[in-house]
Motif scaffolding. Structure first.
Motif, PDB file in Angstrom:
ATOM      1  N   VAL C 117       0.846  43.100  -9.696  1.00  0.00           N
ATOM      2  CA  VAL C 117      -0.506  42.778 -10.370  1.00  0.00           C
ATOM      3  C   VAL C 117      -0.892  43.337 -11.958  1.00  0.00           C
ATOM      4  N   GLN C 118       0.017  44.076 -12.258  1.00  0.00           N
ATOM      5  CA  GLN C 118      -0.144  44.717 -13.632  1.00  0.00           C
ATOM      6  C   GLN C 118       0.519  43.593 -14.554  1.00  0.00           C
ATOM      7  N   PRO C 119      -0.132  42.933 -15.359  1.00  0.00           N
ATOM      8  CA  PRO C 119       0.290  41.810 -16.353  1.00  0.00           C
ATOM      9  C   PRO C 119       1.537  42.370 -16.856  1.00  0.00           C
ATOM     10  N   PRO C 120       1.818  43.442 -17.734  1.00  0.00           N
ATOM     11  CA  PRO C 120       2.868  43.646 -18.606  1.00  0.00           C
ATOM     12  C   PRO C 120       3.959  43.944 -17.636  1.00  0.00           C
TER      13      PRO C 120
END
Lengths: 192, 192, 192, 192
Positions: C117-120
DNA sequence: GATGAATGAGCTTTCATTCAT
DNA sequence: TATGAATGAAAGCTCATTCAT
C-alpha cells in the motif's frame, strides 16, 4: 589494501574527536554557543556536517563533552594528597593551580563562565558539576573551620566569589587584569 | 469623549513599553535570551507580535534598552555627592547600595551577568558600559591610592572581582549565598 | 588449509545473504521500511555497513529481493497439479495453504501488506507481481465460471478481497483473529 | 485600513487549514506519507513552509488531523438511530454507506489503508481509532448473535475482513474492482 | 572480502521580521 | 493603533551511499 585495524580506527576516532572539540571550543568561546552552528564547526574543522554526528550525538552532547573534559582535567590538577583534608599549603597551591589553569586554558574558562550562566545549559550540566564540587566544598569548609573563621560557610562564599569573579573578569579582558599580580595578592590575603 | 492629548498617548506608550520590558526581563532572566521568542513575550504581555515592533524595533533593541535602563538606574543610585571624589564612607555606601540593588533586582542582575558573558551581546553593549564605568573607575583608583595601597589598579581589580563574583554566585543560587552576611563581611574587610 | 572452492564461497555468500534478508524482514516488519536504517540491519546482522552493499546494491534492491522471494515461495506452494485447471479440491487446498503460509510467515505477510500500500514501493514491485498473479487469476476465473457463478470476475474480487482482508487484519492483531476458525469458516463458505 | 476582525482571522485560518489538508491528503495518498515533504505540501498549496507550522504543530499532527477528521465524518454517517442496537436494515445501510463513502473519498481511504499498516503511524493513531470502533463492534456482535450465528465474533471477523479487503483492493485498482456490483453482491450475501 | 570514516542532499522545524487589513 | 497571517533564511539532524585502506 588490507583493511584498517581496530587500533587504526580508534586512532582516527580519537584524533577527529579532539579536532572537533578543539575547533568547537575555539568558536563557542569566541562567539557563544548559540551563535555557532554545527555547519560552522564542521567547515572550520574541514569535515562534513554529517561526520560531526558520527562523533557526537548532538550539539548538546558536544558541549557537554567539552565542559566535562575540562572540569575533569582541572579536578585532576587540583587533587591534593587525597587524604580528604586540605592543608594550608594545599589551599595556597590550589589558588596557584587555578590561576595556572586559567592562564593555560583561557578559552576554556571563557566558555565555561559563559555557559554556567545560560539557564538551559546550566540545567544540562549542573547536576554533574555540583557532584564534582562536593568533596572540594566539604574540604574547604573544614579548612576554614580549622583556621578559626567564625562562619566557615560564609568565608567559603567570599573565597569562591573572589576567585570566580577575578577569573571571569580576566578571561573577558585579559589586558586589564594582570593575572600574576592578582594571584600574588590573593595568596597574600589568605596566607596569613 | 475629548480626544486624548499627546501627553496621554505618550504616557500610555511609556507604560506599555515598561510592561513589555518587565515581561521580557522576567522571561530572559528565567530561560535565557535565545530561548525566549518574541511571540512568547508578546503573549505574556497581552499584546500582538506586530505591536511589539511598534515599541521596539528589534529583539536586540529590546534587550539593549532593558540593560541600559538597569545600568542607568544603578549608576543613579550609586552616584555619590558628585564631587568626583570617593570618600571612605561613600565606598562603604557603594557596597551597601550595590547589594541593596541586587536584593531588589535579582532578576535583572541574573540577566545582566548572563548577557555580559555572551560575546555578541557584549559587543553590542560594551562600548556604552565602559563609558559609563569610566568615572567610577577613576574615582576608585584615586580612592585606593589615597588609602595607601601599593598598587591601586590591582586593588580595584580585587575589589570589583570580589563584588561581581559574589553577586553572580548569589543570583544563581540565592539559597546558598546569604547576601546580608556577605555584605557585612565585605564591608568589614574594606572598613579598616 | 586448502583454498576454498568457488562453490564454498558461493555457499557462504548465499547464507550471508539469507541472514541479512531475515534480519531485514524482521526489522522492516516490526518498525516499517523507512524507520529502519541500513546501519541497524548491518549491526543486527553482525556485519559492516559497507559489506551490506556487497550483497545488495541498494536498500530498494534488498526489499525487492525479500518480497520477490516470498512471493515465489508462496506461488510454489500454491501451484496445483500444473494442468492450468483449478479443481474444486484445489481451491479448497489453496485456501488452506494460504492460511498455512500466513501462520508460518506472519512477519513476511505483515511486511508484504505494509509495502503493497506504499505507492512508491508498489510501483517498484507491481509489474512483477501482477505478472506472477496472471495465471492464477485466469484459473480462478475459469473455476468460478465452471461453478456457475453469474459474474466470475466479480466473484473472484469477493474471494480475493475476503482472503486478503482477513489475512491483513490477522497479521496486525493476531490475538483478535483466530486464524484456524476463520480458515474453517471460509472453506465452509466456498465448499458447497 | 481597519484591522481584521476575529471572525475574519477565523475564516482565513479555517480556509487555509482546509486547503493544506486537502493538498496533503492528495499528496500523501498519491505518494505516501514519508515520500512527501513539508516543502512539497507548502509549494503545492502555494504557501511558505513556515506557514504550515502556523496551522499544524508538526507533520505528525497534520496527518493525525486528516485521519481523525475522516473517521469522524464516516462515523457520523454510519451512526444509525443511536439506540445502540443494529437492526438488519441498518446493517445493510451500513454496507451501503461505507461503499458510498469509499466512492466519494477514494483518496482518503487509500491514505487510510496505507497508514494503518505503517507501524509507527499506527502507534500514533491506533488508540483513538480503536476507541471509536468499540461501540460499533459491540453492536455488530449483538447483531450477529441475534441473527443466530454460532460464533458472532468470528462472523464479525469475516464481515469486517471482507469489507476492508474489498475496499483496499478497490482503492488501489479501481478499474478492476467494480464497486457497485461488489456492493450489491455483499448485500446479497448478508441480506438473507 | 571487510571495515567504518566520510559525504551531502534532504529532512523537519523555528523564529525574527514584515505587511495587508 | 493593532492584529496575526505570512515569509524565508537558517538551524539541527538523518541516512543511503561511497571509498580509502
Amino acid at each position: 589494501m588490507s583493511p584498517r585495524t581496530t587500533e587504526q580506527f580508534e586512532e582516527i576516532r580519537e584524533s577527529r574527536k579532539k579536532q572537533i572539540m578543539d575547533v568547537a571550543l575555539e568558536l563557542f568561546s569566541e562567539h557563544g554557543f548559540h551563535q555557532v552552528s554545527i555547519n560552522q564547526i564542521a567547515k572550520e574543522a574541514g569535515i562534513s556536517k554529517g561526520l560531526m554526528y558520527n562523533y557526537f550525538e548532538s550539539k548538546d552532547e558536544l558541549i557537554k563533552t567539552i565542559i566535562y573534559k575540562g572540569i575533569d582535567e582541572m579536578l585532576d590538577n587540583l587533587d591534593p594528597d587525597h587524604d580528604g583534608i586540605l592543608e594550608h599549603h594545599e589551599l595556597i597551591n590550589y589558588i596557584h593551580l587555578t590561576f595556572e589553569s586559567v592562564r593555560k586554558n583561557q578559552k576554556y574558562w571563557k566558555l565555561y563562565f559563559a555557559l554556567m550562566v545560560q539557564p538551559p545549559v546550566m540545567k544540562l550540566i549542573e547536576p554533574h558539576i555540583s557532584e564534582l564540587k562536593k568533596p572540594l566544598a566539604s574540604m574547604m569548609l573544614n579548612y576554614f573551620e580549622k583556621r578559626g573563621y567564625e562562619d566557615p560557610a560564609l568565608e567559603m562564599g567570599v573565597f569562591s566569589g573572589l576567585i570566580a569573579g577575578i577569573i571571569q573578569k580576566y578571561v573577558y579582558a585579559p589586558e586589564y587584569f594582570p593575572l600574576e599580580k592578582l594571584e600574588k595578592r590573593i595568596i597574600e590575603i589568605y596566607d596569613k
